[in-house]
Design an enzyme around this catalytic site. Structure first.
Site, PDB file in Angstrom:
ATOM      1  N   THR A  12       0.820  -1.225   0.000  1.00  0.00           N
ATOM      2  CA  THR A  12       0.000   0.000   0.000  1.00  0.00           C
ATOM      3  C   THR A  12       0.848   1.267   0.000  1.00  0.00           C
ATOM      4  OG1 THR A  12      -0.131  -0.190   2.397  1.00  0.00           O
ATOM      5  CG2 THR A  12      -2.009  -1.027   1.152  1.00  0.00           C
ATOM      6  N   SER A 129      18.202   1.171   3.223  1.00  0.00           N
ATOM      7  CA  SER A 129      18.067   2.624   3.061  1.00  0.00           C
ATOM      8  C   SER A 129      19.399   3.353   3.196  1.00  0.00           C
ATOM      9  CB  SER A 129      17.115   3.130   4.138  1.00  0.00           C
ATOM     10  OG  SER A 129      17.223   4.521   4.276  1.00  0.00           O
ATOM     11  N   GLU A 131      19.678   5.972   4.672  1.00  0.00           N
ATOM     12  CA  GLU A 131      19.697   6.510   6.045  1.00  0.00           C
ATOM     13  C   GLU A 131      20.639   5.666   6.921  1.00  0.00           C
ATOM     14  OE1 GLU A 131      18.288   9.292   7.216  1.00  0.00           O
ATOM     15  OE2 GLU A 131      18.427   8.965   9.379  1.00  0.00           O
ATOM     16  N   TYR A 154      15.357   4.627  13.095  1.00  0.00           N
ATOM     17  CA  TYR A 154      15.033   4.068  11.771  1.00  0.00           C
ATOM     18  C   TYR A 154      16.286   3.513  11.103  1.00  0.00           C
ATOM     19  CZ  TYR A 154      13.914   3.942   6.787  1.00  0.00           C
ATOM     20  OH  TYR A 154      13.772   3.552   5.473  1.00  0.00           O
ATOM     21  N   ASN A 183      16.893   8.464  -1.297  1.00  0.00           N
ATOM     22  CA  ASN A 183      15.513   8.999  -1.321  1.00  0.00           C
ATOM     23  C   ASN A 183      14.934   8.962  -2.740  1.00  0.00           C
ATOM     24  OD1 ASN A 183      17.097  10.088   0.881  1.00  0.00           O
ATOM     25  ND2 ASN A 183      15.310  11.311   1.398  1.00  0.00           N
ATOM     26  N   GLU A 191       2.640  11.638   2.694  1.00  0.00           N
ATOM     27  CA  GLU A 191       2.438  13.082   2.883  1.00  0.00           C
ATOM     28  C   GLU A 191       3.331  13.720   3.927  1.00  0.00           C
ATOM     29  OE1 GLU A 191      -1.709  12.509   3.488  1.00  0.00           O
ATOM     30  OE2 GLU A 191      -2.206  13.512   1.596  1.00  0.00           O
ATOM     31  N   ASN A 192       3.964  12.922   4.793  1.00  0.00           N
ATOM     32  CA  ASN A 192       4.825  13.577   5.786  1.00  0.00           C
ATOM     33  C   ASN A 192       6.315  13.448   5.484  1.00  0.00           C
ATOM     34  OD1 ASN A 192       4.960  10.942   6.506  1.00  0.00           O
ATOM     35  ND2 ASN A 192       4.116  11.187   8.560  1.00  0.00           N
ATOM     36  N   PHE A 193       6.643  13.183   4.224  1.00  0.00           N
ATOM     37  CA  PHE A 193       8.027  13.317   3.772  1.00  0.00           C
ATOM     38  C   PHE A 193       8.168  14.708   3.166  1.00  0.00           C
ATOM     39  CE2 PHE A 193       7.001   8.857   3.818  1.00  0.00           C
ATOM     40  CZ  PHE A 193       8.031   8.372   4.613  1.00  0.00           C
TER      41      PHE A 193
HETATM   42  P1  NAP Z   1       5.888   3.875   2.636  1.00  0.00           P
HETATM   43  O1  NAP Z   1       5.172   4.626   1.553  1.00  0.00           O
HETATM   44  O2  NAP Z   1       5.954   4.445   4.004  1.00  0.00           O
HETATM   45  O3  NAP Z   1       5.225   2.426   2.709  1.00  0.00           O
HETATM   46  C1  NAP Z   1       5.499   1.547   3.760  1.00  0.00           C
HETATM   47  C2  NAP Z   1       4.636   0.325   3.613  1.00  0.00           C
HETATM   48  O4  NAP Z   1       4.902  -0.556   4.724  1.00  0.00           O
HETATM   49  C3  NAP Z   1       3.126   0.609   3.649  1.00  0.00           C
HETATM   50  O5  NAP Z   1       2.480  -0.264   2.772  1.00  0.00           O
HETATM   51  C4  NAP Z   1       2.773   0.247   5.076  1.00  0.00           C
HETATM   52  O6  NAP Z   1       1.432  -0.096   5.275  1.00  0.00           O
HETATM   53  C5  NAP Z   1       3.653  -0.975   5.271  1.00  0.00           C
HETATM   54  N1  NAP Z   1       3.823  -1.366   6.669  1.00  0.00           N
HETATM   55  C6  NAP Z   1       4.241  -0.614   7.706  1.00  0.00           C
HETATM   56  N2  NAP Z   1       4.278  -1.331   8.830  1.00  0.00           N
HETATM   57  C7  NAP Z   1       3.869  -2.588   8.501  1.00  0.00           C
HETATM   58  C8  NAP Z   1       3.675  -3.789   9.217  1.00  0.00           C
HETATM   59  N3  NAP Z   1       3.933  -3.872  10.523  1.00  0.00           N
HETATM   60  N4  NAP Z   1       3.222  -4.890   8.560  1.00  0.00           N
HETATM   61  C9  NAP Z   1       2.959  -4.821   7.239  1.00  0.00           C
HETATM   62  N5  NAP Z   1       3.104  -3.721   6.498  1.00  0.00           N
HETATM   63  C10 NAP Z   1       3.558  -2.611   7.116  1.00  0.00           C
HETATM   64  O7  NAP Z   1       7.382   3.566   2.193  1.00  0.00           O
HETATM   65  P2  NAP Z   1       8.045   3.660   0.732  1.00  0.00           P
HETATM   66  O8  NAP Z   1       8.515   5.043   0.515  1.00  0.00           O
HETATM   67  O9  NAP Z   1       7.168   2.987  -0.246  1.00  0.00           O
HETATM   68  O10 NAP Z   1       9.349   2.780   0.971  1.00  0.00           O
HETATM   69  C11 NAP Z   1       9.305   1.360   0.793  1.00  0.00           C
HETATM   70  C12 NAP Z   1      10.415   0.727   1.612  1.00  0.00           C
HETATM   71  O11 NAP Z   1      11.673   1.229   1.190  1.00  0.00           O
HETATM   72  C13 NAP Z   1      10.357   1.011   3.106  1.00  0.00           C
HETATM   73  O12 NAP Z   1      10.846  -0.130   3.763  1.00  0.00           O
HETATM   74  C14 NAP Z   1      11.306   2.169   3.307  1.00  0.00           C
HETATM   75  O13 NAP Z   1      11.818   2.159   4.621  1.00  0.00           O
HETATM   76  C15 NAP Z   1      12.367   1.839   2.267  1.00  0.00           C
HETATM   77  N6  NAP Z   1      13.063   2.971   1.677  1.00  0.00           N
HETATM   78  C16 NAP Z   1      12.375   4.005   1.154  1.00  0.00           C
HETATM   79  C17 NAP Z   1      13.038   5.056   0.556  1.00  0.00           C
HETATM   80  C18 NAP Z   1      12.315   6.209  -0.052  1.00  0.00           C
HETATM   81  O14 NAP Z   1      12.953   7.238  -0.311  1.00  0.00           O
HETATM   82  N7  NAP Z   1      11.037   6.071  -0.351  1.00  0.00           N
HETATM   83  C19 NAP Z   1      14.443   5.031   0.495  1.00  0.00           C
HETATM   84  C20 NAP Z   1      15.119   3.943   1.046  1.00  0.00           C
HETATM   85  C21 NAP Z   1      14.423   2.905   1.619  1.00  0.00           C
HETATM   86  P3  NAP Z   1       0.311   1.036   5.611  1.00  0.00           P
HETATM   87  O15 NAP Z   1      -0.055   1.620   4.276  1.00  0.00           O
HETATM   88  O16 NAP Z   1      -0.740   0.236   6.237  1.00  0.00           O
HETATM   89  O17 NAP Z   1       0.970   2.046   6.503  1.00  0.00           O
HETATM   90  O1  G4F Z   2      11.675  13.602   3.394  1.00  0.00           O
HETATM   91  P1  G4F Z   2      12.339  13.208   4.641  1.00  0.00           P
HETATM   92  O2  G4F Z   2      11.488  12.961   5.833  1.00  0.00           O
HETATM   93  O3  G4F Z   2      13.231  11.944   4.271  1.00  0.00           O
HETATM   94  P2  G4F Z   2      14.468  11.233   5.011  1.00  0.00           P
HETATM   95  O4  G4F Z   2      14.499  11.515   6.439  1.00  0.00           O
HETATM   96  O5  G4F Z   2      15.689  11.540   4.223  1.00  0.00           O
HETATM   97  O6  G4F Z   2      14.069   9.695   4.842  1.00  0.00           O
HETATM   98  C1  G4F Z   2      13.569   9.183   3.614  1.00  0.00           C
HETATM   99  O7  G4F Z   2      14.638   8.710   2.851  1.00  0.00           O
HETATM  100  C2  G4F Z   2      15.320   7.579   3.430  1.00  0.00           C
HETATM  101  C3  G4F Z   2      16.443   7.214   2.461  1.00  0.00           C
HETATM  102  O8  G4F Z   2      17.572   7.994   2.755  1.00  0.00           O
HETATM  103  C4  G4F Z   2      14.314   6.462   3.592  1.00  0.00           C
HETATM  104  F1  G4F Z   2      14.942   5.357   4.053  1.00  0.00           F
HETATM  105  C5  G4F Z   2      13.213   6.883   4.531  1.00  0.00           C
HETATM  106  O9  G4F Z   2      12.259   5.838   4.655  1.00  0.00           O
HETATM  107  C6  G4F Z   2      12.541   8.113   3.932  1.00  0.00           C
HETATM  108  O10 G4F Z   2      11.881   7.727   2.738  1.00  0.00           O
HETATM  109  O11 G4F Z   2      13.423  14.312   5.047  1.00  0.00           O
HETATM  110  C7  G4F Z   2      14.417  14.748   4.139  1.00  0.00           C
HETATM  111  C8  G4F Z   2      15.155  15.919   4.757  1.00  0.00           C
HETATM  112  C9  G4F Z   2      15.656  15.643   6.179  1.00  0.00           C
HETATM  113  O12 G4F Z   2      16.963  16.108   6.291  1.00  0.00           O
HETATM  114  C10 G4F Z   2      14.729  16.474   7.066  1.00  0.00           C
HETATM  115  O13 G4F Z   2      15.342  16.934   8.258  1.00  0.00           O
HETATM  116  O14 G4F Z   2      14.245  17.014   4.872  1.00  0.00           O
HETATM  117  C11 G4F Z   2      14.413  17.623   6.130  1.00  0.00           C
HETATM  118  N1  G4F Z   2      13.168  18.323   6.475  1.00  0.00           N
HETATM  119  C12 G4F Z   2      13.082  19.678   6.644  1.00  0.00           C
HETATM  120  N2  G4F Z   2      11.821  20.001   6.989  1.00  0.00           N
HETATM  121  C13 G4F Z   2      11.964  17.782   6.708  1.00  0.00           C
HETATM  122  C14 G4F Z   2      11.110  18.839   7.030  1.00  0.00           C
HETATM  123  N3  G4F Z   2      11.523  16.502   6.645  1.00  0.00           N
HETATM  124  C15 G4F Z   2      10.211  16.269   6.893  1.00  0.00           C
HETATM  125  N4  G4F Z   2       9.757  15.006   6.805  1.00  0.00           N
HETATM  126  N5  G4F Z   2       9.349  17.287   7.250  1.00  0.00           N
HETATM  127  C16 G4F Z   2       9.750  18.588   7.342  1.00  0.00           C
HETATM  128  O15 G4F Z   2       8.973  19.487   7.658  1.00  0.00           O
END
Ligand code: NAP
Ligand code: G4F
Length: 336
Positions: A12, A129, A131, A154, A183, A191-193
């Site tokens: 999802t 990740s 991170e 995390y 990222n 919505e909270n990224f």
């Molecule tokens: P996301 O939009 O936050 O999606 C996370 C998914 O995990 C959602 O489907 C969520 O379900 C599910 N989930 C959370 N807790 C669970 C649980 N206990 N059991 C089963 N499902 C669960 O994340 P994304 O951006 O698609 O990222 C996908 C994966 O890549 C994550 O593992 C993330 O940490 C990793 N990652 C992401 C990025 C990035 O930049 N996007 C970069 C590096 C690594 P709900 O919808 O029910 O919450």
């Molecule tokens: O968008 P962010 O929350 O992403 P962050 O922390 O880099 O993590 C994402 O990328 C990771 C891969 O490196 C993933 F593993 C992880 O699951 C996720 O997808 O924040 C990006 C940057 C940070 O430095 C944060 O401090 O944006 C800065 N930031 C500034 N203002 C904010 C805000 N971040 C968020 N979420 N909200 C703010 O208001």
């Protein structure tokens, strides 16, 4: 040839939904794990049931629930198991560290144990990740050999899962592979990224629905890529002849400030009139810069990021301006 069966955990979410699109387009049978929530949250998968009635299946589950996870995996018998499930918001991981580790580490262990005990032929992908790099003692760019020093619950939870995945591959001979993804964004981003918070904020401000956008650290730098392309890299990792560790990145880094400037200027707005820095969006520990070196992945998998930073921002702003969010994206005010 018999169609392959995939189980996507985290279907999802942003990446899960793009991976479902990709695998279904290739003829896979796709099963997804759905968490029970009080509100429906399957908007990213909306048309898949109608489009692929014989190939797309959803099942309730939660990776922290080992018996239910084992039961689901037994029923699905996946050829490929993609674990994208996580508590994926870094700032929130400081507030709920135990839950974060239970989901992001113990949850992964449950999946690996199912494969080890019941289905050693199933290929496994773990979403690692950038991170995890945190603040290493070397300058960027970071690659597969960079020593890691994570700065958040995390990052630590993901690093433990990363080591478990490698250990299960090496110790038990499983096909357990992992990508260290930097990222990556899209209109389906949560919505909270920061990217989505900015582009939704721009859309609401332009429409007169919001006056200010409150952000944290504007100086942090991220290597921002395009999610559908990154999901293609994940697919290639699982099709490769052997498991490994693959860095997926654009090899460019930009500040949050640059993202803000670009997004507001696309809407014809002067960002400085609207953006305020609020300490409560800053983190106890920040990762100031992420920049990846994906040359190993390019060499082995032939994958290279194509979409550029400005095009990513544009695609997100245009989507949000056409689909103006009803809810104020500053809703996370309750952060302490
Ligand atoms: P996301 O939009 O936050 O999606 C996370 C998914 O995990 C959602 O489907 C969520 O379900 C599910 N989930 C959370 N807790 C669970 C649980 N206990 N059991 C089963 N499902 C669960 O994340 P994304 O951006 O698609 O990222 C996908 C994966 O890549 C994550 O593992 C993330 O940490 C990793 N990652 C992401 C990025 C990035 O930049 N996007 C970069 C590096 C690594 P709900 O919808 O029910 O919450
Ligand atoms: O968008 P962010 O929350 O992403 P962050 O922390 O880099 O993590 C994402 O990328 C990771 C891969 O490196 C993933 F593993 C992880 O699951 C996720 O997808 O924040 C990006 C940057 C940070 O430095 C944060 O401090 O944006 C800065 N930031 C500034 N203002 C904010 C805000 N971040 C968020 N979420 N909200 C703010 O208001």
């Amino acid at each position: 040839m018999e169609k392959k069966t995939a189980l996507i955990v985290g279907i999802t979410g942003q990446d899960g939904s793009y991976l479902a699109d990709l695998l279904l387009s290739k003829g896979y049978k796709v099963h997804g794990m759905l968490r029970r929530t009080s509100s429906f949250h399957t908007w990213r998968l909306e048309d898949l049931h109608a489009k692929y009635p014989e190939h797309f299946f959803m099942h309730y589950g939660d990776i922290t629930d080992a018996p239910a996870t084992f039961d689901l995996c037994d029923r699905v018998q996946p050829d490929e198991l993609y674990n994208l499930a996580a508590m994926s918001q870094v700032r929130i991981s400081f507030e709920i560290p135990k839950y974060t580790i239970e989901t992001n580490t113990i949850g992964v262990l449950n999946l690996l144990e199912w494969i080890r005990q019941r289905s050693p032929k199933t290929k496994f992908y773990q979403a690692s990740s950038s991170e995890m790099f945190g603040v290493p003692e070397v300058d960027p760019p970071f690659n597969e050999k960079t020593p890691m020093r994570p700065q958040s619950p995390y990052g630590i939870s993901k690093l433990a899962a990363f080591h478990l995945t490698k250990m299960y591959a090496q110790g038990y001979g499983l096909f357990a592979t992992t990508g260290i993804l930097f990222n990556h964004e899209s209109p389906r981003r949560g919505e909270n990224f920061v990217s989505k918070k900015i582009t939704q904020g721009v859309a609401r401000i332009k429409a007169g629905l919001q006056q200010k956008l409150h952000l944290g650290n504007l100086e942090a730098k991220r290597d921002w890529g395009w999610a559908p392309e990154f999901v293609e890299a994940i697919y290639r990792m699982v099709q490769h002849t052997e498991p490994g560790v693959f860095v997926v990145a654009t090899q460019e880094t930009h500040t949050v400030r640059e993202f803000v400037q670009e997004a507001f200027s696309l809407a014809g707005l002067d960002w400085e009139k609207y953006v305020t820095v609020d300490e409560k969006y800053k983190r106890p520990r920040e990762v100031p810069v992420l920049l990846g070196d994906a040359s190993g992945t390019e060499e082995i998998l032939g994958w290279k990021a194509q979409m550029k930073f400005k095009d990513i921002v544009k695609a997100m702003v245009e989507y949000d301006m056409e689909n103006i969010p009803v809810q104020n994206v500053n809703f996370d005010h309750y952060h302490r």
